[in-house]
Design a protein around this motif. Structure first.
Motif, PDB file in Angstrom:
ATOM      1  N   GLU A 283       0.833  -1.210   0.000  1.00 38.62           N
ATOM      2  CA  GLU A 283       0.000   0.000   0.000  1.00 38.62           C
ATOM      3  C   GLU A 283       0.864   1.255   0.000  1.00 38.62           C
ATOM      4  N   SER A 284       0.319   2.317  -0.555  1.00 37.07           N
ATOM      5  CA  SER A 284       0.978   3.620  -0.523  1.00 37.07           C
ATOM      6  C   SER A 284      -0.085   4.700  -0.674  1.00 37.07           C
ATOM      7  N   GLY A 285       0.324   5.949  -0.449  1.00 40.60           N
ATOM      8  CA  GLY A 285      -0.580   7.071  -0.649  1.00 40.60           C
ATOM      9  C   GLY A 285      -1.135   7.686   0.617  1.00 40.60           C
ATOM     10  N   GLY A 286      -0.856   7.076   1.754  1.00 41.04           N
ATOM     11  CA  GLY A 286      -1.327   7.646   3.003  1.00 41.04           C
ATOM     12  C   GLY A 286      -0.557   8.909   3.367  1.00 41.04           C
TER      13      GLY A 286
ATOM     14  N   LEU B  17      -5.307   6.184  -2.162  1.00 41.49           N
ATOM     15  CA  LEU B  17      -4.472   5.065  -1.760  1.00 41.49           C
ATOM     16  C   LEU B  17      -4.298   4.102  -2.927  1.00 41.49           C
ATOM     17  N   SER B  18      -3.125   3.482  -2.993  1.00 44.19           N
ATOM     18  CA  SER B  18      -2.846   2.455  -3.998  1.00 44.19           C
ATOM     19  C   SER B  18      -2.368   1.194  -3.313  1.00 44.19           C
ATOM     20  N   CYS B  19      -2.634   0.072  -3.936  1.00 44.16           N
ATOM     21  CA  CYS B  19      -2.167  -1.224  -3.445  1.00 44.16           C
ATOM     22  C   CYS B  19      -1.686  -2.018  -4.653  1.00 44.16           C
TER      23      CYS B  19
ATOM     24  N   LEU C 180      -8.104   3.383  -3.730  1.00 43.65           N
ATOM     25  CA  LEU C 180      -9.194   3.931  -2.928  1.00 43.65           C
ATOM     26  C   LEU C 180      -9.088   5.448  -3.007  1.00 43.65           C
ATOM     27  N   GLN C 181     -10.025   6.058  -3.688  1.00 42.67           N
ATOM     28  CA  GLN C 181     -10.103   7.509  -3.749  1.00 42.67           C
ATOM     29  C   GLN C 181     -10.938   7.992  -2.577  1.00 42.67           C
ATOM     30  N   MET C 182     -10.340   8.820  -1.741  1.00 42.22           N
ATOM     31  CA  MET C 182     -11.002   9.291  -0.532  1.00 42.22           C
ATOM     32  C   MET C 182     -11.172  10.803  -0.609  1.00 42.22           C
TER      33      MET C 182
ATOM     34  N   GLY D  67      -1.847  -6.570   3.095  1.00 42.23           N
ATOM     35  CA  GLY D  67      -0.713  -5.685   3.012  1.00 42.23           C
ATOM     36  C   GLY D  67      -0.284  -5.240   4.398  1.00 42.23           C
ATOM     37  N   GLN D  68       0.748  -4.410   4.428  1.00 35.53           N
ATOM     38  CA  GLN D  68       1.316  -3.981   5.708  1.00 35.53           C
ATOM     39  C   GLN D  68       0.614  -2.742   6.260  1.00 35.53           C
ATOM     40  N   GLY D  69      -0.177  -2.083   5.431  1.00 33.26           N
ATOM     41  CA  GLY D  69      -0.947  -0.927   5.872  1.00 33.26           C
ATOM     42  C   GLY D  69      -0.273   0.398   5.560  1.00 33.26           C
TER      43      GLY D  69
END
Length: 116
Positions: A6-9, A20-22, A81-83, A107-109
């Motif tokens: 995951e990324s984007g946080g 967010l992307s996974c 995930l578009q937030m 994923g790892q979060g």
């Protein structure tokens, strides 16, 4: 080797947006139901949204309906995930999940913090 990354946080102000992307590898991504979960401090992990294989169906937690959109790009083995209209209550670690029959991968979060 199965991987979900995951990324984007990050830190965002209330009312802001994040995507967010996974990125998945090591399994047949397009065949799996893909989901986003989140876990806030002191709370249980909860389902945010899921999308079926072939993107034929999506479902959302009531708390995010109308604000979040889940989608996937099977050619890139990537879940998104578009937030939008983020609220402080959306603060949590967000996890990507892949599910097919008895198989379940996590994923790892990635941390999302909504604060002014």
């Amino acid at each position: 080797q199965v991987q979900l990354v995951e990324s984007g946080g990050g830190l965002v102000q209330p009312g802001g947006s994040l995507r967010l992307s996974c990125v998945a590898s090591g399994f047949a991504f397009s065949r799996y139901v893909m989901s986003w979960y989140r876990q806030a401090p002191g709370k249980e992990r909860e389902l945010v949204a899921f999308i079926t294989s072939t993107s034929s169906s999506t479902n959302y937690a009531d708390s995010v309906k109308g604000r979040f959109t889940i989608f996937r790009d099977d050619a890139k083995n990537t879940l998104y995930l578009q937030m939008n209209s983020l609220k402080p209550d959306d603060t949590a670690v967000y996890y990507c999940n892949a599910h097919l029959s008895l198989l379940d991968y996590w994923g790892q979060g990635t941390q999302v913090t909504v604060s002014s």
